[in-house]
Design an enzyme around this catalytic site. Sequence first.
Site, PDB file in Angstrom:
ATOM      1  N   TYR A 138       9.091   6.166  -6.359  1.00  0.00           N
ATOM      2  CA  TYR A 138       8.516   7.410  -5.837  1.00  0.00           C
ATOM      3  C   TYR A 138       7.498   7.928  -6.852  1.00  0.00           C
ATOM      4  CZ  TYR A 138      12.813   7.286  -2.992  1.00  0.00           C
ATOM      5  OH  TYR A 138      13.841   6.914  -2.165  1.00  0.00           O
ATOM      6  N   GLY A 174       5.636  -3.316   1.197  1.00  0.00           N
ATOM      7  CA  GLY A 174       5.429  -4.657   0.686  1.00  0.00           C
ATOM      8  C   GLY A 174       6.526  -5.054  -0.289  1.00  0.00           C
ATOM      9  N   VAL A 175       6.965  -6.297  -0.194  1.00  0.00           N
ATOM     10  CA  VAL A 175       8.055  -6.785  -1.028  1.00  0.00           C
ATOM     11  C   VAL A 175       7.662  -6.815  -2.502  1.00  0.00           C
ATOM     12  CG1 VAL A 175       9.447  -8.843  -1.554  1.00  0.00           C
ATOM     13  CG2 VAL A 175       9.145  -8.103   0.818  1.00  0.00           C
ATOM     14  N   GLY A 176       6.412  -7.155  -2.796  1.00  0.00           N
ATOM     15  CA  GLY A 176       5.995  -7.329  -4.181  1.00  0.00           C
ATOM     16  C   GLY A 176       6.251  -6.130  -5.056  1.00  0.00           C
ATOM     17  N   GLY A 222       0.781  -1.231   0.000  1.00  0.00           N
ATOM     18  CA  GLY A 222       0.000   0.000   0.000  1.00  0.00           C
ATOM     19  C   GLY A 222       0.809   1.276   0.000  1.00  0.00           C
TER      20      GLY A 222
END
Length: 529
Positions: free
Chosen positions: A472, A176-178, A109
């Site tokens: 970013y 989150g790693v994804g 997120g």
Amino acid sequence: MASILVAFTILSVLLSSVSLATSDPAFDNFLQCLHNHINPSDPISEAIFTPASSSFESVLQAYIKNGRFLTPTTPKPLAIIAAGHESHVQATIICAKFHGLQIRIRSGGHDCEGLSYRSNTPVVLLDMFNLRSIDIDIQNETAWVQAGATLGELYYSIANKSKVHAFPAGVCPTIGVGGHVSQGGYGNMLRKYGLSIDNVIDAQIMNANGTILNRETMGEDLFWAIRGGGGASFGVILSWKIKLVSVPEIVTVIHVERLLEQGATDIVYQWQQVAHNLDNDLFIRAMPQVVNGSRPNEKTVKVSFIGFFLGQMDRLLQLVNESFPLLGLKQNECKELSWIESTIFWADFPNGTSIDVLLNRPSKPVTTFYKTKSDYVKNVIPKEGLESIWKMLLLRDWNMRMEWNPYGGKMNEISETETAFPHRSGYLFKIQYSTSWADEANIDNQINWLRDVYAGMETYVTKNPREVFMNYRDLDIGSNPSNQTDFKNAEVYGHKFFKNNFQRLTKVKAAIDPDNFFKHEQSIPPYPV
């Protein structure tokens, strides 16, 4: 038989409640389709949240990390599928595609523009936070990490197995790693080991047909694309196989603060000349921001130098004082820690915080609003330019800061075509601009101020294109409507993200997802036939 009847009953209740909130037959059929594509041994009913569900708002808000997208005007998804099994991901893809619905994919997120969970087009949110297993293989120095795991969970798991292994990735433990890895993955070990994607050796991705592919079955073109090109344009990243890297049992961190009246301008000028050429074990970030001065109602600029060194303090002091003497680094501005303890320092937790904090998941909605932008710098900014930047920052008494992150080292050794991420050799540093605030009423003022600063930096940064960092995310650089992907529009933001790699990415997209099922406002379009 009983389990099938129970599942059917739950689904019937779900469908009847949904019909009160929406009259879209495609959506009702989508929900029924989910049930039809799931094995009773992996029921999906408890993973489905619609606006009629009592937990819908809490599930949606738990992984919204930016208050800008918690406002009443932010569009909400038709439903959230909090996948608990790979078959839930498969059913969501197949059913959404068949019934003409778009999906968005959220792992942590932290998308700076919220594109992983919001859209002006009705979408189904595929939430990956339950798919979070981590399998560490210290003997082979590898790990399989599911997309919904956080960086903090990954770091904790590595440290639980070894004191001399780590993984090069970001400093925010709740990311989150994804998504983080697929867009590059920038951290404080990049000068030694490169980006996260440079340490990925395999992956699992589910394509638009619901098929799980690994490196061998997806082929090298797609494996190239998802390392830096963003996985959400090509499929759903299920997991990464990563290569662990070596770290000493003791590392050293630095925190130095210098005001303008303490020579900060001269120090930053020298930092630009040396930071990218320092020993590869050393990373020093420069962070200018406005602070209170020594007199009432006076403002000045403070530059913080935050560092990470793969070694002990004595060697660090010698290296810095020889190569970067104007910093005047002192022993009391350094601290020796284990690598896992250094992640607590970099995440800005109070001294002495337990590493268990790395396992924290969100417990309540965020209250901070923010906006980010980014730039790359190839030439030293002259002292006159630095002074102009400080004057620009001092125009507003707002919580705005820059992070200047050095390149060099390993990054110079990797070709810009090795992965989809092109920003490699020849860069001095990358800039992240960020402004944060707590009042919804200030959104326009804060964002416009950040845009003014960004415009004022144009002289000093890359041009044609003005390059940006995908992690970013910034919609100001160009975007498409949420329900279509115009190639001309995509070329604008695509070349800023990927430079000359953009065209190859569009050809990979055409091969893996020719119907453009996986899309969002800054996704990669299929190469036009």
